[in-house]
Write a protein that holds these residues in place. Structure first.
Motif, PDB file in Angstrom:
ATOM      1  N   VAL A 137       0.835  -1.204   0.000  1.00 43.70           N
ATOM      2  CA  VAL A 137       0.000   0.000   0.000  1.00 43.70           C
ATOM      3  C   VAL A 137       0.870   1.255   0.000  1.00 43.70           C
ATOM      4  CG1 VAL A 137      -1.665   1.335   1.352  1.00 43.70           C
ATOM      5  CG2 VAL A 137      -2.006  -1.121   1.054  1.00 43.70           C
ATOM      6  N   SER A 138       1.899   1.286   0.835  1.00 45.40           N
ATOM      7  CA  SER A 138       2.781   2.459   0.894  1.00 45.40           C
ATOM      8  C   SER A 138       3.479   2.685  -0.436  1.00 45.40           C
ATOM      9  CB  SER A 138       3.818   2.285   2.002  1.00 45.40           C
ATOM     10  OG  SER A 138       3.190   2.196   3.255  1.00 45.40           O
ATOM     11  N   SER A 139       3.949   1.606  -1.035  1.00 45.14           N
ATOM     12  CA  SER A 139       4.639   1.704  -2.318  1.00 45.14           C
ATOM     13  C   SER A 139       3.716   2.243  -3.407  1.00 45.14           C
ATOM     14  CB  SER A 139       5.172   0.327  -2.709  1.00 45.14           C
ATOM     15  OG  SER A 139       5.632   0.321  -4.025  1.00 45.14           O
ATOM     16  N   VAL A 140       2.511   1.684  -3.482  1.00 46.94           N
ATOM     17  CA  VAL A 140       1.554   2.132  -4.501  1.00 46.94           C
ATOM     18  C   VAL A 140       1.124   3.570  -4.240  1.00 46.94           C
ATOM     19  CG1 VAL A 140      -0.762   1.736  -5.454  1.00 46.94           C
ATOM     20  CG2 VAL A 140       0.741  -0.204  -5.019  1.00 46.94           C
ATOM     21  N   ALA A 141       0.947   3.939  -2.971  1.00 45.30           N
ATOM     22  CA  ALA A 141       0.562   5.316  -2.629  1.00 45.30           C
ATOM     23  C   ALA A 141       1.635   6.287  -3.103  1.00 45.30           C
ATOM     24  CB  ALA A 141       0.333   5.444  -1.131  1.00 45.30           C
ATOM     25  N   ASP A 142       2.901   5.931  -2.914  1.00 46.33           N
ATOM     26  CA  ASP A 142       3.999   6.786  -3.380  1.00 46.33           C
ATOM     27  C   ASP A 142       4.008   6.884  -4.908  1.00 46.33           C
ATOM     28  OD1 ASP A 142       4.785   7.218  -0.777  1.00 46.33           O
ATOM     29  OD2 ASP A 142       6.404   5.730  -0.815  1.00 46.33           O
ATOM     30  N   GLN A 143       3.759   5.762  -5.577  1.00 51.55           N
ATOM     31  CA  GLN A 143       3.793   5.736  -7.046  1.00 51.55           C
ATOM     32  C   GLN A 143       2.708   6.606  -7.662  1.00 51.55           C
ATOM     33  OE1 GLN A 143       3.447   1.647  -8.206  1.00 51.55           O
ATOM     34  NE2 GLN A 143       5.484   1.099  -7.460  1.00 51.55           N
ATOM     35  N   ILE A 144       1.505   6.556  -7.083  1.00 50.63           N
ATOM     36  CA  ILE A 144       0.399   7.303  -7.689  1.00 50.63           C
ATOM     37  C   ILE A 144       0.172   8.657  -7.025  1.00 50.63           C
ATOM     38  CG2 ILE A 144      -0.753   5.204  -8.481  1.00 50.63           C
ATOM     39  CD1 ILE A 144      -2.786   5.556  -6.237  1.00 50.63           C
ATOM     40  N   GLY A 145       0.929   8.946  -5.990  1.00 54.41           N
ATOM     41  CA  GLY A 145       0.812  10.242  -5.327  1.00 54.41           C
ATOM     42  C   GLY A 145      -0.414  10.380  -4.451  1.00 54.41           C
ATOM     43  N   ALA A 146      -0.876   9.273  -3.885  1.00 54.16           N
ATOM     44  CA  ALA A 146      -2.038   9.323  -2.996  1.00 54.16           C
ATOM     45  C   ALA A 146      -1.580   9.746  -1.606  1.00 54.16           C
ATOM     46  CB  ALA A 146      -2.716   7.957  -2.938  1.00 54.16           C
TER      47      ALA A 146
ATOM     48  N   ASP B  59      -8.023  10.392  -2.120  1.00 55.22           N
ATOM     49  CA  ASP B  59      -7.379   9.468  -3.054  1.00 55.22           C
ATOM     50  C   ASP B  59      -7.661   8.005  -2.722  1.00 55.22           C
ATOM     51  OD1 ASP B  59      -6.141  11.658  -4.333  1.00 55.22           O
ATOM     52  OD2 ASP B  59      -4.519  11.642  -2.846  1.00 55.22           O
ATOM     53  N   MET B  60      -8.553   7.757  -1.770  1.00 55.66           N
ATOM     54  CA  MET B  60      -8.781   6.382  -1.321  1.00 55.66           C
ATOM     55  C   MET B  60      -9.236   5.461  -2.458  1.00 55.66           C
ATOM     56  SD  MET B  60     -10.563   4.923   1.972  1.00 55.66           S
ATOM     57  CE  MET B  60     -10.733   3.168   2.204  1.00 55.66           C
ATOM     58  N   GLY B  61     -10.197   5.900  -3.246  1.00 56.07           N
ATOM     59  CA  GLY B  61     -10.696   5.072  -4.348  1.00 56.07           C
ATOM     60  C   GLY B  61      -9.611   4.742  -5.348  1.00 56.07           C
ATOM     61  N   LYS B  62      -8.821   5.752  -5.672  1.00 55.28           N
ATOM     62  CA  LYS B  62      -7.738   5.560  -6.630  1.00 55.28           C
ATOM     63  C   LYS B  62      -6.705   4.578  -6.069  1.00 55.28           C
ATOM     64  CE  LYS B  62      -5.002   9.123  -7.411  1.00 55.28           C
ATOM     65  NZ  LYS B  62      -4.378  10.347  -7.935  1.00 55.28           N
ATOM     66  N   LEU B  63      -6.378   4.720  -4.791  1.00 54.54           N
ATOM     67  CA  LEU B  63      -5.388   3.844  -4.166  1.00 54.54           C
ATOM     68  C   LEU B  63      -5.911   2.419  -4.044  1.00 54.54           C
ATOM     69  CD1 LEU B  63      -2.650   3.464  -2.866  1.00 54.54           C
ATOM     70  CD2 LEU B  63      -3.581   4.317  -0.717  1.00 54.54           C
ATOM     71  N   MET B  64      -7.167   2.277  -3.611  1.00 58.67           N
ATOM     72  CA  MET B  64      -7.748   0.928  -3.477  1.00 58.67           C
ATOM     73  C   MET B  64      -7.776   0.220  -4.828  1.00 58.67           C
ATOM     74  SD  MET B  64      -8.576  -0.074  -0.406  1.00 58.67           S
ATOM     75  CE  MET B  64      -9.796  -1.352  -0.642  1.00 58.67           C
ATOM     76  N   SER B  65      -8.167   0.938  -5.878  1.00 59.19           N
ATOM     77  CA  SER B  65      -8.249   0.297  -7.193  1.00 59.19           C
ATOM     78  C   SER B  65      -6.871  -0.096  -7.718  1.00 59.19           C
ATOM     79  CB  SER B  65      -8.968   1.196  -8.198  1.00 59.19           C
ATOM     80  OG  SER B  65      -8.257   2.386  -8.395  1.00 59.19           O
ATOM     81  N   ALA B  66      -5.831   0.573  -7.262  1.00 55.14           N
ATOM     82  CA  ALA B  66      -4.467   0.214  -7.673  1.00 55.14           C
ATOM     83  C   ALA B  66      -3.902  -0.923  -6.820  1.00 55.14           C
ATOM     84  CB  ALA B  66      -3.559   1.437  -7.577  1.00 55.14           C
ATOM     85  N   VAL B  67      -4.329  -1.020  -5.571  1.00 55.95           N
ATOM     86  CA  VAL B  67      -3.786  -2.031  -4.652  1.00 55.95           C
ATOM     87  C   VAL B  67      -4.483  -3.382  -4.820  1.00 55.95           C
ATOM     88  CG1 VAL B  67      -3.614  -2.659  -2.207  1.00 55.95           C
ATOM     89  CG2 VAL B  67      -2.955  -0.383  -2.946  1.00 55.95           C
TER      90      VAL B  67
ATOM     91  N   LYS C 242     -11.170  -6.339   3.885  1.00 60.71           N
ATOM     92  CA  LYS C 242     -11.408  -5.461   5.029  1.00 60.71           C
ATOM     93  C   LYS C 242     -10.083  -4.998   5.639  1.00 60.71           C
ATOM     94  CE  LYS C 242     -14.956  -6.456   7.610  1.00 60.71           C
ATOM     95  NZ  LYS C 242     -15.861  -7.066   8.588  1.00 60.71           N
ATOM     96  N   LEU C 243      -9.125  -5.930   5.738  1.00 65.42           N
ATOM     97  CA  LEU C 243      -7.810  -5.596   6.280  1.00 65.42           C
ATOM     98  C   LEU C 243      -7.089  -4.624   5.354  1.00 65.42           C
ATOM     99  CD1 LEU C 243      -5.546  -5.996   8.350  1.00 65.42           C
ATOM    100  CD2 LEU C 243      -4.845  -8.017   7.057  1.00 65.42           C
ATOM    101  N   VAL C 244      -7.172  -4.857   4.054  1.00 65.88           N
ATOM    102  CA  VAL C 244      -6.549  -3.954   3.082  1.00 65.88           C
ATOM    103  C   VAL C 244      -7.148  -2.562   3.211  1.00 65.88           C
ATOM    104  CG1 VAL C 244      -6.205  -3.483   0.624  1.00 65.88           C
ATOM    105  CG2 VAL C 244      -5.988  -5.817   1.479  1.00 65.88           C
ATOM    106  N   ASN C 245      -8.466  -2.487   3.340  1.00 65.69           N
ATOM    107  CA  ASN C 245      -9.149  -1.209   3.485  1.00 65.69           C
ATOM    108  C   ASN C 245      -8.655  -0.471   4.729  1.00 65.69           C
ATOM    109  OD1 ASN C 245     -11.283   0.674   4.422  1.00 65.69           O
ATOM    110  ND2 ASN C 245     -12.319  -0.017   2.569  1.00 65.69           N
ATOM    111  N   GLU C 246      -8.525  -1.180   5.846  1.00 63.47           N
ATOM    112  CA  GLU C 246      -8.041  -0.557   7.087  1.00 63.47           C
ATOM    113  C   GLU C 246      -6.623  -0.016   6.916  1.00 63.47           C
ATOM    114  OE1 GLU C 246      -8.376  -3.536  10.117  1.00 63.47           O
ATOM    115  OE2 GLU C 246     -10.563  -3.585  10.003  1.00 63.47           O
ATOM    116  N   ILE C 247      -5.777  -0.787   6.257  1.00 64.43           N
ATOM    117  CA  ILE C 247      -4.382  -0.361   6.071  1.00 64.43           C
ATOM    118  C   ILE C 247      -4.313   0.834   5.123  1.00 64.43           C
ATOM    119  CG2 ILE C 247      -2.150  -1.070   5.129  1.00 64.43           C
ATOM    120  CD1 ILE C 247      -2.723  -3.863   6.340  1.00 64.43           C
ATOM    121  N   VAL C 248      -5.141   0.842   4.078  1.00 70.23           N
ATOM    122  CA  VAL C 248      -5.177   1.988   3.165  1.00 70.23           C
ATOM    123  C   VAL C 248      -5.598   3.241   3.928  1.00 70.23           C
ATOM    124  CG1 VAL C 248      -6.445   2.993   1.215  1.00 70.23           C
ATOM    125  CG2 VAL C 248      -5.501   0.700   1.032  1.00 70.23           C
TER     126      VAL C 248
END
Length: 148
Positions: A103-112, A117-125, A136-142
């Motif tokens: 999640v951290s890596s993808v957030a850095d890549q897409i600038g979330a 930016d939650m929707g954009k990050l979730m759709s990328a992760v 549910k766990l992924v959502n909490e971490i995002v």
């Protein structure tokens, strides 16, 4: 051997060994896959079968929450045992630390960097963790990453 063939072979083995519990769990999964195929959505390939198994795991986890509210330790144990059997047919599950790294890596890549930016990050992760982590766990971490 496909996942459906593997389920069938393991079901036959458990029936011959008179392991009714395992046979019933595998029978439930085979029935869920058959229902998917009969619904007109086509043949269930391995990826689809894994998604169906993951849904079954989620249903059992949700049931455990309700069983805990009702102090039904017998049903909690049964559901946990069923989940253990189902995990044999899913890819190795990611740990919280591994999910956090993804999640951290993808957030850095897409600038979330905000909740906007939650929707954009979730759709990328999700494509990277699908079948390997509980949504549910992924959502909490995002949410945790975006709230920093």
């Amino acid at each position: 051997m496909s996942l459906k063939e593997s389920l069938l072979a393991d079901w036959k083995k458990s029936m011959k060994a008179r392991d009714r519990f395992t046979a019933n769990v595998l029978s439930d999964i085979r029935a869920a896959i058959l229902n998917f195929e009969k619904s007109g959505q086509g043949e269930a390939d391995d990826q689809t079968a894994m998604e169906i198994i993951a849904k079954e795991v989620k249903m059992r986890r949700d049931s455990i929450v309700e069983f805990k509210k009702g102090n039904r330790d017998d049903l909690i144990k049964k559901a946990e045992d069923e989940i253990e059997i189902l995990f044999q047919y899913l890819p190795k599950q990611l740990t919280e630390e591994e999910i956090l790294r993804i999640v951290s890596s993808v957030a850095d890549q897409i600038g979330a960097n905000s909740m906007k930016d939650m929707g954009k990050l979730m759709s990328a992760v999700i494509p990277q963790v699908k079948g390997k982590a509980d949504g549910k766990l992924v959502n909490e971490i995002v949410r945790e990453v975006l709230n920093r």
